[in-house]
Each structure stands twice: as structure tokens, then as C-alpha cells.
Design a protein around this motif. Sequence first.
Motif, PDB file in Angstrom:
ATOM      1  N   LEU A 165       0.953  -1.074  -0.002  1.00  0.00           N
ATOM      2  CA  LEU A 165      -0.047   0.057  -0.166  1.00  0.00           C
ATOM      3  C   LEU A 165       0.992   1.250   0.080  1.00  0.00           C
ATOM      4  N   LYS A 166       1.934   1.365   0.814  1.00  0.00           N
ATOM      5  CA  LYS A 166       2.849   2.410   0.746  1.00  0.00           C
ATOM      6  C   LYS A 166       3.505   2.667  -0.449  1.00  0.00           C
ATOM      7  N   ARG A 167       3.720   1.721  -1.225  1.00  0.00           N
ATOM      8  CA  ARG A 167       4.377   1.585  -2.418  1.00  0.00           C
ATOM      9  C   ARG A 167       3.531   1.990  -3.548  1.00  0.00           C
ATOM     10  N   TYR A 168       2.293   1.670  -3.561  1.00  0.00           N
ATOM     11  CA  TYR A 168       1.395   1.823  -4.577  1.00  0.00           C
ATOM     12  C   TYR A 168       0.958   3.196  -4.945  1.00  0.00           C
ATOM     13  N   SER A 169       0.932   3.697  -6.012  1.00  0.00           N
ATOM     14  CA  SER A 169       0.629   4.961  -6.587  1.00  0.00           C
ATOM     15  C   SER A 169      -0.916   5.176  -6.696  1.00  0.00           C
ATOM     16  N   THR A 170      -1.473   6.254  -6.116  1.00  0.00           N
ATOM     17  CA  THR A 170      -3.020   6.257  -6.442  1.00  0.00           C
ATOM     18  C   THR A 170      -3.009   7.986  -6.831  1.00  0.00           C
ATOM     19  N   ASN A 171      -4.156   8.303  -7.250  1.00  0.00           N
ATOM     20  CA  ASN A 171      -4.528   9.666  -7.690  1.00  0.00           C
ATOM     21  C   ASN A 171      -5.829   9.855  -7.272  1.00  0.00           C
ATOM     22  N   GLU A 172      -6.421  11.158  -7.801  1.00  0.00           N
ATOM     23  CA  GLU A 172      -7.700  11.750  -7.209  1.00  0.00           C
ATOM     24  C   GLU A 172      -8.818  10.759  -7.733  1.00  0.00           C
ATOM     25  N   GLN A 173      -8.614   9.796  -8.627  1.00  0.00           N
ATOM     26  CA  GLN A 173      -9.812   9.117  -9.082  1.00  0.00           C
ATOM     27  C   GLN A 173      -9.799   7.567  -8.346  1.00  0.00           C
ATOM     28  N   ALA A 252     -22.297   1.581  -3.062  1.00  0.00           N
ATOM     29  CA  ALA A 252     -23.288   2.767  -2.933  1.00  0.00           C
ATOM     30  C   ALA A 252     -22.611   4.110  -2.736  1.00  0.00           C
ATOM     31  N   GLU A 253     -21.971   3.812  -1.322  1.00  0.00           N
ATOM     32  CA  GLU A 253     -21.059   5.059  -0.876  1.00  0.00           C
ATOM     33  C   GLU A 253     -20.383   5.673  -1.638  1.00  0.00           C
ATOM     34  N   TYR A 259     -20.262  11.164  -7.188  1.00  0.00           N
ATOM     35  CA  TYR A 259     -21.201  12.315  -7.512  1.00  0.00           C
ATOM     36  C   TYR A 259     -21.522  13.530  -6.729  1.00  0.00           C
ATOM     37  N   ALA A 260     -20.681  13.462  -5.604  1.00  0.00           N
ATOM     38  CA  ALA A 260     -21.012  14.381  -4.465  1.00  0.00           C
ATOM     39  C   ALA A 260     -22.655  14.651  -4.124  1.00  0.00           C
TER      40      ALA A 260
END
Length: 268
Positions: A165-173, A252-253, A259-260
Motif C-alpha cells: 500500500l505504501k508503495r502503490y501510486s494512487t490519484n484523485e480518481q 453505493a457510498e 457524484y457528490a
Amino acid sequence: MNNLVIQRLSQALEQREDVALVMITKTKGSCPRGVGSMMLVDGDGHLLGGTIGGGVSESKAAIEAAKCLQQGVSKTIRYELKINSSDPQQLAMVCGGEIEVFIRVFKQANHLLIAGAGHIARALYQLAKVLGYFITIIDDRPELLTRERFPDADELISGDIVTELKRYSTNEQTSMVICTYKHTLDEAALAATISKPSRYLGMVGSRKKVALCFQHLEAQGVTLEALSKIHTPIGLNLGGETPEEIALAILAEIQAVKYARNADFLRT
């Protein structure tokens, strides 16, 4: 220069970035750049590489490319290259022609990162795949993390969950769900992900477990503001106890956050 643009595009796709490629497809009259000239733009309209000639038309194209990324559409646009007679640099370029550019959008699929490969993870994976998510699952139990159980997962990562998890790259999506097989591991996984870029971060657990976990994280220096963004207890208040029912509430959450939309979050 175009080779550098292609290299940067390849890097963006590998890192799951949303980008738009802007290419000149037609010119008329005097233009600073010819057909095939490219530039790469991010979702904020920032230039990541290349050029289609600079000036006002390039700025407008960059803004339009950012809009295309937001809408998820590709399109063709035409610009007149008008000369500003008070600008010596523009006069030196001897422009005044027209260009046609094609904006090609590369918008990544929504990304779901699941820490754990148990019953809830499998049910969540099955539902999310129907909605077209790019799915990554991380677990340290090779007997569970198999192609037989997750045949359509995009990435199966076997190894120490916290390390990966520390190694994995994530983004705003990216939406992240923590559902490992023991409370202490859930807490460590949450600590490893809380500062990562994401759209959604949720952890499976009872209110008692969540309260204890938050006490530990706060003692480690995690702010209350950061803790308040975590969806835990996870999911919408839909009822149900089976892994499939819990997975439905979680997804669902995630969709409500995407979609805010206001919803009955269990964390409230």
C-alpha cells in the motif's frame, strides 16, 4: 519534440493520469507550427510537454483541452491566429493563418483499490467490475489472491499489505477500501493510506473498533481533520449482513461520494 510528448503520454497512461493530447491536423496561411505538432495538457490546463506554436491560440486550446477532460469528450476546434500589432514577438512570427486541432482525451477508468481478498473483497470486486472500475486487490494470502477467485481483476498484488500500500501510486480518481482479516492490520493499512491522494477512503469495522483505531492514529500525529474524511463504519445505511449486502452498501457510498450526493453514511 513530438517524441518527448509521446513519452510523457505513455508515462501518464502508466501512472493512470487524466491527460489530453492536442494535435494540429490542418493549417491555412502562415502558422508557427505545422500539421502533426502536439502538446499534452492535464486536467487543470497545464502544459505537460510539447507546443502547437504558443500564443493565445495555444492557451485557448489548453483551456479547452481541460474542459474536454472534465466532460470526457474528444473534439476538433479551429483557431484564427490573429496578430497583435503592438506585440513585436507576434509580428516577428509573421502569423495570421488558421489552425485546426484535434483534442484526444485520455481519461482513466475509476480505480478501486481493495486491501484484502476475503469474502467482502470478492463481492465488492464483482459489483465494481459491472460498473467498469479498474480494480486492484492487495493481499498476503496467495491461496486467496488467485485468478480463479478474481478472474477479471486488473491487478492482483501479492505481498505484505502495508508495504504494498505504501508503495502503490494512487490519484484523485482512486477509491480505497480496507477490509483485511484482522483489526491491527486494518489499522496499519489505514495509516499507510490516509495521506495518499484519493477520492474515497473507507475501512470495514464496528464503531468500537473504529474509535480505538482513531485513538491510536491520533496518538501517532494524524489530525482530526484527516480522520474525519475516512468512511468508517463503511457504507450507506442500507441494512444487511452478508458479504454481498455489505459490498453493495460500500459501493453505493463510493458512488455517492463520486457524484457528490448527500446520502445516509454510516459514519455519521
